[in-house]
Design an enzyme around this catalytic site. Structure first.
Site, short mmCIF file in Angstrom:
data_model
loop_
_atom_site.label_atom_id
_atom_site.label_comp_id
_atom_site.label_asym_id
_atom_site.label_seq_id
_atom_site.Cartn_x
_atom_site.Cartn_y
_atom_site.Cartn_z
N LYS A 62 12.82 9.34 -7.14
CA LYS A 62 11.47 10.08 -7.33
C LYS A 62 12.35 11.82 -7.81
O LYS A 62 11.58 12.35 -9.10
CB LYS A 62 10.64 10.30 -6.66
CG LYS A 62 10.16 9.19 -6.18
CD LYS A 62 9.01 8.85 -4.79
CE LYS A 62 8.61 7.75 -4.47
NZ LYS A 62 7.50 8.00 -3.36
N GLN A 106 6.46 10.07 2.54
CA GLN A 106 7.35 8.80 2.29
C GLN A 106 6.64 7.96 3.27
O GLN A 106 7.23 8.29 4.01
CB GLN A 106 8.39 9.03 1.56
CG GLN A 106 9.51 7.75 1.20
CD GLN A 106 9.48 7.34 -0.23
OE1 GLN A 106 8.40 8.06 -0.52
NE2 GLN A 106 8.76 5.61 -0.02
N ASP A 129 0.38 10.48 -4.28
CA ASP A 129 0.48 8.66 -4.52
C ASP A 129 -0.98 8.42 -4.34
O ASP A 129 -1.15 6.91 -4.36
CB ASP A 129 0.85 8.95 -2.83
CG ASP A 129 2.09 8.06 -2.44
OD1 ASP A 129 2.58 7.58 -4.03
OD2 ASP A 129 2.93 8.52 -2.14
#
Ligand code: NAD
Length: 294
Positions: A62, A106, A129
């Site tokens: 990422k 995460q 997200d």
């Protein structure tokens, strides 16, 4: 058999890379255009707790992807014994930081964490997200803003096939909050007739055998037998499963499904690349909304 499936050629690999590269090029151009207008670079903050090896790889990918398109990324690392209170304090600070437009935590988190409490604390406008109940609710109400990255990336892939989605029967294997459920909402929004299957579903083979579009997201290697796939169906394999040999495979028996499918995504090299591309799109979108042009 419906005509769309019957007419489609067979055995095409639907690769993620060219589609993800096109998305990245669009994001990079938009970031550059913002900067030319004197607007701030989009900023993404990533929180990583613990030392899960797969998470390390995802976070590194990422960060690299952000760098490639001009998004400023920052990584906040915590050891596995960190208290939830400490991470919640950091989220409050990032929510208030005008240089940060996107925040992601995460997963997986260590066992002392309640993942829902963490997601709920992220400002929905920075929830790149797309996991916050606000953003999932917007998608459920057919007015999405920040959409969960993996289903969003799959919708981008599907659009590249040129196959119309309206009226198609989509069968989703897996009903998690992160993948299966929002995938169903996306496909419903696109006009598909959606069947959601999960670990309590009886006779998965029959359900999958009816599908024009199969999205497999259970995290079970080879769960979807190639022989189940209807001739001409479009197969999207979300699963990422590492076998004892070290090989990474999806949830679909790829070799057996390939000749029956019109398109099928490989693992690796398929959906995973799109998830990161969608994250970049979401970070740009968050920046556009939080720091718009005058
Ligand atoms: P999860 O464990 O949260 O959910 C799995 C779902 O599959 C559940 O709804 C469960 O009911 C269902 N399931 C389990 N066994 C089943 C069975 N025998 N029949 C039917 N359904 C069954 O997993 P997740 O987070 O949704 O991830 C699913 C897979 O996708 C994993 O392999 C994960 O690594 C992968 N993944 C890939 C990406 C990507 O970018 N490619 C992103 C997220 C997740």
């Amino acid at each position: 058999m419906d005509t769309a499936s019957a007419a489609a050629p067979r055995g095409q690999r639907l690769e993620g890379k060219p589609i993800a590269d096109a998305v990245k090029a669009q994001v990079a151009a938009a970031v550059a255009a913002r900067q030319a207008q004197g607007l701030p670079r989009p900023g993404l903050a990533v929180i990583l707790v613990g030392d899960d090896p797969a998470s390390e790889i995802y976070v590194r990918n990422k960060a690299r992807a952000c760098e490639a398109v001009g998004i400023a990324s920052q990584l906040h690392r915590y050891d596995g014994n960190t208290t939830p209170a400490e991470v919640l304090r950091k989220l409050d600070a990032l929510n208030a930081d005008p240089a940060v437009h996107g925040i992601l935590v995460q997963s997986p988190l260590p066992p002392q964490f309640d993942a829902d409490e963490i997601i709920d604390r992220i400002d929905p406008q920075k929830d790149v997200d797309g996991f916050h109940p606000y953003n999932l609710g917007r998608l459920a109400q057919r007015r999405p803003i920040l959409r969960p990255c993996t289903p969003k990336g799959i919708m981008t892939m599907l659009s590249q096939t040129g196959r119309p989605l309206r009226g198609q029967h989509a069968v989703i294997v897996g009903a998690s909050n992160h993948v299966g459920r929002p995938m169903g909402l996306e496909l419903l929004l696109a006009g598909c007739t959606v069947t959601s299957t999960h670990k309590f579903t009886r006779d998965l083979a029959t359900q999958v055998g009816r599908a024009d579009i199969v999205v497999a997201a259970a995290g079970r290697p080879g769960l979807v037998a190639g022989a189940w796939i209807k001739e001409g169906a479009l197969v999207i394999d979300v699963g990422i499963n590492r076998l004892p040999s070290g090989k990474v495979v999806g949830d679909v028996e790829f070799e057996a499904a390939l000749p029956r499918a019109s398109y099928i995504t490989p693992v690796p090299g398929g959906v995973g690349l799109m998830t990161v591309a969608s994250l970049l799109e979401n970070t740009l979108l968050a920046a556009e909304q939080l720091s718009p042009a005058a």
